[in-house]
Structures are given as C-alpha cells and as structure tokens.
Motif scaffolding. Structure first.
Motif, PDB file in Angstrom:
ATOM      1  N   ARG A 142       0.897  -1.146  -0.259  1.00 43.00           N
ATOM      2  CA  ARG A 142       0.059  -0.107   0.113  1.00 43.00           C
ATOM      3  C   ARG A 142       0.931   1.283  -0.070  1.00 43.00           C
ATOM      4  O   ARG A 142       2.106   0.995   0.171  1.00 43.00           O
ATOM      5  CB  ARG A 142      -1.010  -0.182   1.183  1.00 43.00           C
TER       6      ARG A 142
ATOM      7  N   GLU B  83       1.832   4.861   2.050  1.00 42.98           N
ATOM      8  CA  GLU B  83       1.569   5.534   3.403  1.00 42.98           C
ATOM      9  C   GLU B  83       2.168   7.090   3.299  1.00 42.98           C
ATOM     10  O   GLU B  83       2.845   7.188   2.292  1.00 42.98           O
ATOM     11  CB  GLU B  83       2.077   4.493   4.253  1.00 42.98           C
TER      12      GLU B  83
ATOM     13  N   ALA C 123      -1.345   9.299  -1.488  1.00 43.40           N
ATOM     14  CA  ALA C 123      -1.301   8.271  -0.986  1.00 43.40           C
ATOM     15  C   ALA C 123      -2.942   7.465  -0.991  1.00 43.40           C
ATOM     16  O   ALA C 123      -3.013   6.273  -1.312  1.00 43.40           O
ATOM     17  CB  ALA C 123      -0.802   8.065   0.526  1.00 43.40           C
ATOM     18  N   GLN C 124      -3.793   8.385  -0.904  1.00 44.72           N
ATOM     19  CA  GLN C 124      -5.211   7.768  -0.946  1.00 44.72           C
ATOM     20  C   GLN C 124      -5.509   7.476  -2.392  1.00 44.72           C
ATOM     21  O   GLN C 124      -6.210   6.222  -2.523  1.00 44.72           O
ATOM     22  CB  GLN C 124      -6.135   8.962  -0.567  1.00 44.72           C
TER      23      GLN C 124
ATOM     24  N   ASN D 152      -4.015   4.101  -2.932  1.00 43.13           N
ATOM     25  CA  ASN D 152      -4.548   2.931  -2.423  1.00 43.13           C
ATOM     26  C   ASN D 152      -5.771   2.635  -2.985  1.00 43.13           C
ATOM     27  O   ASN D 152      -6.262   1.423  -3.047  1.00 43.13           O
ATOM     28  CB  ASN D 152      -4.651   3.095  -0.788  1.00 43.13           C
ATOM     29  N   ASP D 153      -6.620   3.801  -3.246  1.00 44.12           N
ATOM     30  CA  ASP D 153      -7.975   3.480  -4.230  1.00 44.12           C
ATOM     31  C   ASP D 153      -7.659   2.702  -5.607  1.00 44.12           C
ATOM     32  O   ASP D 153      -8.412   1.729  -5.808  1.00 44.12           O
ATOM     33  CB  ASP D 153      -8.574   4.827  -4.516  1.00 44.12           C
TER      34      ASP D 153
ATOM     35  N   ARG E 108      -7.000  -0.913  -4.832  1.00 42.36           N
ATOM     36  CA  ARG E 108      -7.806  -1.602  -4.271  1.00 42.36           C
ATOM     37  C   ARG E 108      -8.566  -2.061  -5.374  1.00 42.36           C
ATOM     38  O   ARG E 108      -9.054  -3.236  -5.489  1.00 42.36           O
ATOM     39  CB  ARG E 108      -8.800  -0.737  -3.287  1.00 42.36           C
TER      40      ARG E 108
END
Length: 154
Positions: free
Chosen positions: A101, A103, A140-141, A144-145, A148
């Motif tokens: 991921r 961070e 980072a978001q 990660n999205d 996913r």
C-alpha cells in the motif's frame, strides 16, 4: 504529487517544483541581463555578474529541480518511479504484486508519500522532498484506491 491519469489500467502521478524552478529562471534571466547591460556599458564587473549571478542559480536549477513521476501499470504488472533533473535520470521498477500500500511518512509538519511492500523491503519514497499541506495524503489515498480497484479486477 498530482494525479495525471487515473484509469483502471494505469495510474500516473507527477510532481514538479514549478514555483521554485520558475523563481530560479527569473533570477538567471535577471542576473544575465544585468551583467550583459554592464558589459555593454564597458564595465568588466558584468562578467562577474553573469558568471556568479546567473551561474549559481543555473547550477542549483540543474542539480536540485527534480521532476518525479510514478506510473502504476496494470497491464505490465509494474510500478515505475522516475526521477529526472536537467543532468540526470533515474528509474526504479517494482512488481505491482509486491506493493502492499501507500502510506504517508511524516517529519515535523511535513510529509511525503511512500510505497510499502510485502516482506522485508524498506518503504520507498515517491518524492525525495517532504511537503506541507494535504498533497501527500491525497496522493497516498489515490494510490490505495487504485490498488484496491486493481486487486478486485485481478
């Protein structure tokens, strides 16, 4: 970092210090113009003005202004981190399946996005400089999205 492209098959983030780079360019042009004006007026101090006044900011620009780009490629199964200066280019390629991921690594009131990996591989910073504000968290978001969505499709 700014999201440049966000498709199911590819995510590209980029960072370029436009404000600092633009300021250095203005300084280079201003000092070079002043030095050339002095030379045209017959002053030999114009050489020093051009050499030091424009040369020092040009050296800083050549070595310190870095353009960072991160490419998550679902088709190739890789994540590529590219760093480019005026004089140097560096690239690191990691398997996408090894990425756990993204961070945020914080230092005082600044932060930067980093990739973490499965296993014992150390976190990999996506940019070398720490930044203030919410940019690193948003980067980072977004990563990660995208990861996913990529893992659900696989």
């Amino acid at each position: 970092m700014t999201v440049v492209r966000n498709l199911p098959s590819q995510l590209i983030l980029a960072h370029a210090p436009w404000f600092l780079g633009g300021g250095l360019i203005v300084c280079i042009i201003g000092c070079a113009a002043a030095g050339l004006a002095l030379l045209a007026a017959g002053e030999t101090a114009g050489l020093l003005t051009v050499a030091a006044g424009a040369g020092v900011p040009l050296g800083i620009f050549a070595m310190a202004i870095k353009r960072d780009q991160v490419i998550f490629d679902a088709r190739a199964g890789t994540v590529t981190v590219q760093r480019r200066t005026l004089l140097k280019y560096a690239s690191a390629v990691h398997p996408l399946d090894g990425v756990r991921r993204a961070e945020v690594e914080a230092f005082s009131d600044t932060a930067r996005p980093v990739l973490t990996f499965h296993g014992s591989t150390a976190p990999y910073p996506l940019v070398e400089a720490f930044q203030s504000g919410n940019g690193p968290r948003h980067s980072a978001q977004a990563i990660n999205d995208w990861l996913r969505t990529y893992r659900r499709a696989a």
